[in-house]
Design a protein around this motif. Structure first.
Motif, PDB file in Angstrom:
ATOM      1  N   UNK A  45      -8.640  -1.190 -14.306  1.00  8.02           N
ATOM      2  CA  UNK A  45      -8.382  -0.361 -13.118  1.00  8.02           C
ATOM      3  C   UNK A  45      -7.909  -1.240 -11.954  1.00  8.02           C
ATOM      4  N   UNK A  46      -8.572  -2.389 -11.811  1.00  4.90           N
ATOM      5  CA  UNK A  46      -8.242  -3.318 -10.721  1.00  4.90           C
ATOM      6  C   UNK A  46      -6.822  -3.842 -10.874  1.00  4.90           C
ATOM      7  N   UNK A  47      -6.489  -4.262 -12.081  1.00 11.63           N
ATOM      8  CA  UNK A  47      -5.149  -4.815 -12.319  1.00 11.63           C
ATOM      9  C   UNK A  47      -4.073  -3.756 -12.141  1.00 11.63           C
ATOM     10  N   UNK A  48      -4.379  -2.531 -12.590  1.00 10.84           N
ATOM     11  CA  UNK A  48      -3.395  -1.442 -12.461  1.00 10.84           C
ATOM     12  C   UNK A  48      -3.101  -1.202 -10.982  1.00 10.84           C
ATOM     13  N   UNK A  49      -4.171  -1.167 -10.185  1.00  9.76           N
ATOM     14  CA  UNK A  49      -4.007  -0.896  -8.751  1.00  9.76           C
ATOM     15  C   UNK A  49      -3.233  -2.023  -8.061  1.00  9.76           C
ATOM     16  N   UNK A  50      -3.472  -3.249  -8.499  1.00 13.36           N
ATOM     17  CA  UNK A  50      -2.901  -4.419  -7.802  1.00 13.36           C
ATOM     18  C   UNK A  50      -1.522  -4.820  -8.314  1.00 13.36           C
ATOM     19  N   UNK A  51      -1.033  -4.140  -9.364  1.00 12.74           N
ATOM     20  CA  UNK A  51       0.272  -4.530  -9.925  1.00 12.74           C
ATOM     21  C   UNK A  51       1.407  -3.776  -9.239  1.00 12.74           C
ATOM     22  N   UNK A  95       6.006   0.517  -3.448  1.00 14.25           N
ATOM     23  CA  UNK A  95       5.999  -0.125  -4.764  1.00 14.25           C
ATOM     24  C   UNK A  95       5.249  -1.444  -4.843  1.00 14.25           C
ATOM     25  N   UNK A  96       4.465  -1.752  -3.816  1.00  9.22           N
ATOM     26  CA  UNK A  96       3.644  -2.959  -3.902  1.00  9.22           C
ATOM     27  C   UNK A  96       2.340  -2.646  -4.650  1.00  9.22           C
ATOM     28  N   UNK A  97       1.722  -3.686  -5.197  1.00  6.99           N
ATOM     29  CA  UNK A  97       0.402  -3.518  -5.802  1.00  6.99           C
ATOM     30  C   UNK A  97      -0.645  -3.707  -4.717  1.00  6.99           C
ATOM     31  N   UNK A  98      -1.608  -2.798  -4.663  1.00  3.34           N
ATOM     32  CA  UNK A  98      -2.625  -2.868  -3.602  1.00  3.34           C
ATOM     33  C   UNK A  98      -4.011  -2.696  -4.206  1.00  3.34           C
ATOM     34  N   UNK A  99      -4.884  -3.652  -3.921  1.00  2.00           N
ATOM     35  CA  UNK A  99      -6.292  -3.467  -4.262  1.00  2.00           C
ATOM     36  C   UNK A  99      -7.086  -3.494  -2.963  1.00  2.00           C
ATOM     37  N   UNK A 100      -7.941  -2.495  -2.779  1.00  2.00           N
ATOM     38  CA  UNK A 100      -8.748  -2.422  -1.557  1.00  2.00           C
ATOM     39  C   UNK A 100     -10.122  -3.026  -1.765  1.00  2.00           C
ATOM     40  N   UNK A 101     -10.712  -3.456  -0.660  1.00  2.00           N
ATOM     41  CA  UNK A 101     -12.092  -3.960  -0.666  1.00  2.00           C
ATOM     42  C   UNK A 101     -12.730  -3.430   0.614  1.00  2.00           C
ATOM     43  N   UNK A 154      -4.521   3.774  -5.253  1.00  2.00           N
ATOM     44  CA  UNK A 154      -5.147   2.558  -4.706  1.00  2.00           C
ATOM     45  C   UNK A 154      -6.662   2.602  -4.949  1.00  2.00           C
ATOM     46  N   UNK A 155      -7.141   1.588  -5.654  1.00  2.00           N
ATOM     47  CA  UNK A 155      -8.573   1.481  -5.948  1.00  2.00           C
ATOM     48  C   UNK A 155      -9.247   0.646  -4.859  1.00  2.00           C
ATOM     49  N   UNK A 156     -10.434   1.069  -4.423  1.00  2.00           N
ATOM     50  CA  UNK A 156     -11.207   0.245  -3.483  1.00  2.00           C
ATOM     51  C   UNK A 156     -12.469  -0.266  -4.183  1.00  2.00           C
ATOM     52  N   UNK A 201     -12.367 -11.464  -8.170  1.00  2.00           N
ATOM     53  CA  UNK A 201     -11.153 -10.675  -7.912  1.00  2.00           C
ATOM     54  C   UNK A 201      -9.906 -11.555  -7.992  1.00  2.00           C
ATOM     55  N   UNK A 202     -10.001 -12.770  -7.446  1.00  2.00           N
ATOM     56  CA  UNK A 202      -8.847 -13.677  -7.491  1.00  2.00           C
ATOM     57  C   UNK A 202      -8.600 -14.208  -8.910  1.00  2.00           C
ATOM     58  N   UNK A 203      -9.658 -14.167  -9.760  1.00  2.00           N
ATOM     59  CA  UNK A 203      -9.447 -14.536 -11.174  1.00  2.00           C
ATOM     60  C   UNK A 203      -8.730 -13.408 -11.911  1.00  2.00           C
ATOM     61  N   UNK A 204      -9.060 -12.172 -11.523  1.00  2.00           N
ATOM     62  CA  UNK A 204      -8.464 -11.012 -12.203  1.00  2.00           C
ATOM     63  C   UNK A 204      -7.015 -10.789 -11.799  1.00  2.00           C
ATOM     64  N   UNK A 205      -6.713 -11.066 -10.513  1.00  2.00           N
ATOM     65  CA  UNK A 205      -5.368 -10.763  -9.996  1.00  2.00           C
ATOM     66  C   UNK A 205      -4.797 -11.980  -9.263  1.00  2.00           C
ATOM     67  N   UNK A 206      -3.533 -12.287  -9.501  1.00  2.00           N
ATOM     68  CA  UNK A 206      -2.867 -13.360  -8.745  1.00  2.00           C
ATOM     69  C   UNK A 206      -2.247 -12.752  -7.490  1.00  2.00           C
ATOM     70  N   UNK A 207      -3.079 -12.474  -6.498  1.00  2.00           N
ATOM     71  CA  UNK A 207      -2.573 -11.838  -5.276  1.00  2.00           C
ATOM     72  C   UNK A 207      -1.555 -12.759  -4.594  1.00  2.00           C
ATOM     73  N   UNK A 208      -0.439 -12.168  -4.177  1.00  2.00           N
ATOM     74  CA  UNK A 208       0.525 -12.967  -3.409  1.00  2.00           C
ATOM     75  C   UNK A 208       0.128 -12.971  -1.931  1.00  2.00           C
TER      76      UNK A 208
END
Ligand code: UGA
Length: 460
Positions: A99-105, A135-141, A165-167, A181-188
């Motif tokens: 779910x996290x990766x889908x939201x952030x891609x 069209x950006x990937x967004x993960x909320x916290x 968008x998942x929070x 979270x940073x291991x799961x996603x390579x946030x730019x």
């Protein structure tokens, strides 16, 4: 007659004596061996206890490294709380990587992948929606704290969820979770908006400002500098309040900001200095945005325009601080500014693992205001005409609680660097807000009515 040393011949009871002796010996032997046994077993017991303790300590350390890392690397003013680590590990387990990766891609080519902290907040929600929409990937916290009604934050979360968008519900001070979270996603990029907001509330709850705006910011920067691969570029929310007692108007980024009037302002200014350190040592690309009294739909109930609308509708009196003026800035303009800052931020230059930077990185600060200050009295008369209802006004002296009399932004730097151009006047923006307010709370009233009707049906 020489005395006879010959022992008298053994008496007839020699067998009995022997028996006695052997029983004595065996008793002695038993005592000796039981003593030996006792001492051997106590040594064994002692060694086993030591071994067990060491194993337990080792297991504990391996299982809960966060306890150590918190106390070693976090400069939080709060004592380490063992429950926090347990909470963190619970939260880690409940994360859904898919779910996290889908939201952030991103869904567009060369789209950004952005972690938005404070995503259930006012500005966080609007920015997340706008970024996702392009069209950006967004993960909320967000930690969904109760500074103001969390049900509004959950309603914003619902809206975001509908839009993909998942929070993740967690605190920015939870470094173990951030690392995960940073291991799961390579946030730019990171758009860091999580903060303790509100100027006057700082007198009531000073520690919450330190915890969120100072310790929380450091926690995020530590992970971004040392654990993220690649290091993201970070855009974060500073505040117009850093200008404090500055009298030169309009406020420009080159003006002095060393006279904060509130603890809130001081923590935001501290954030700007902390940003300098992480840029200097680790090469993190950092952009601070000084927001000027942002307002609009889905806004913050603690802010004056929001509570005035509420109180006027309810027929309650409002306090207007005489001569107060603000450079009220509409949310859509601020969103454009945030996106411009994200798009124009150059990448960080540090290598992951906290090694030193390979070259200088961006360190920027911009005003995001409206360039047109309006007296609070004028703001109230706009609201009155939009609601078609007069306010019960108490015009009072501005209390000395951290407030400043006026704000006015010069935004030429933001215009030059990423085309920021605010275009919404207060009348237009408040109209949008009142429209949203009526819709949002009308829905609540309707649902309450429905609830009551359902209760009646159920009880009859
Ligand atoms: O620009 C900023 O940096 C800050 O803007 C707002 O702070 P503030 O401008 O004080 O916003 P409000 O609390 O909505 O107050 C707006 C105006 O109404 C006035 N006011 C406030 C409350 C009240 O009861 N009466 C009243 O006249 C204030 O003096 C101020 O001039 C936000 O609350 C801060 O989080 C933000 O960082």
């Amino acid at each position: 007659m020489a005395p006879s040393f010959t022992s008298p011949s053994p008496p007839d009871n020699s067998k009995a004596a022997l028996k006695q002796l052997s029983s004595y010996n065996s008793h002695l032997l038993r005592r000796v061996s039981s003593h030996k046994l006792l001492s051997i077993s106590s040594t064994l017991l002692f060694r086993t206890a030591i071994l067990l303790t060491m194993t337990l300590v080792l297991l504990f350390t391996l299982h809960y490294p966060s306890l150590l890392s918190h106390s070693l690397s976090l400069s939080s003013p709060h004592p380490t709380n063992p429950h926090r680590s347990l909470l963190s590990s619970n939260r880690l387990q409940s994360l859904n990587p898919l779910e996290i990766r889908r939201s952030a891609t991103p869904t567009r080519t060369n789209g950004l992948s952005i972690l938005v902290t404070g995503a259930a907040g006012f500005v966080g929600t609007h920015c997340s929606l706008a970024l996702k929409a392009r069209g950006d990937g967004v993960l909320g916290l967000d930690n969904f704290n109760s500074y103001y009604d969390p049900s509004l934050k959950h309603a914003r979360q619902k809206l975001l969820h509908k839009n993909g968008v998942v929070i993740v519900e967690a605190d920015i001070n939870d470094s173990q979770l951030l690392i995960k979270l940073f291991q799961l996603v390579h946030f730019t990029h990171v758009l860091h908006l999580a903060a303790q907001a509100g100027v006057r509330y700082a007198m009531k709850s000073p520690q919450s400002y330190i915890q969120s705006n100072v310790a929380g910011f450091v926690s995020l920067l530590e992970v971004a500098a040392k654990n993220a691969d690649p290091q993201p570029a970070i855009v974060w929310a500073s505040s117009s309040s850093v200008y404090g007692l500055n009298k030169v108007s309009p406020f420009s980024e080159s003006h002095r900001t060393d006279q904060p009037a509130s603890l809130y302002a001081a923590t935001k200014k501290a954030g700007e200095e902390i940003a300098h350190v992480y840029n200097h040592i680790y090469g993190l690309s950092l952009t601070g945005l000084r927001f000027f009294t942002v307002y609009g739909p889905w806004g913050r109930p603690d802010m004056a325009y929001f509570s005035f609308v509420h109180d006027i509708i309810e027929g309650k009196p409002i306090n207007i601080f005489s001569n107060a003026k603000r450079d009220f800035t509409y949310i859509d303009d601020v969103v454009m500014g945030c996106i411009g800052a994200l798009d124009s931020a150059k990448p960080s230059t540090g290598l992951p693992g906290g090694s030193k930077k390979t070259g200088p990185a961006d360190l920027r600060v911009y005003n995001l205001g409206n360039t047109s200050p309006v007296p609070v009295t004028k703001m109230v008369s706009i609201i009155e005409s939009l609601l078609g209802k007069k306010a019960k006004k108490n015009v009072v002296e501005m209390p000395s609680n951290g407030d400043v009399p006026f704000t006015h932004a010069n935004v030429s730097l933001a215009k030059r660097d990423f085309g920021y151009q605010p275009s919404t006047d207060l009348g237009t923006g408040l109209k949008q807000f009142v429209k949203w307010y009526v819709d949002y709370y009308k829905l609540e009233v309707i649902s309450k009515k429905k609830e009551k009707a359902q209760e009646k049906v159920a009880s009859s």
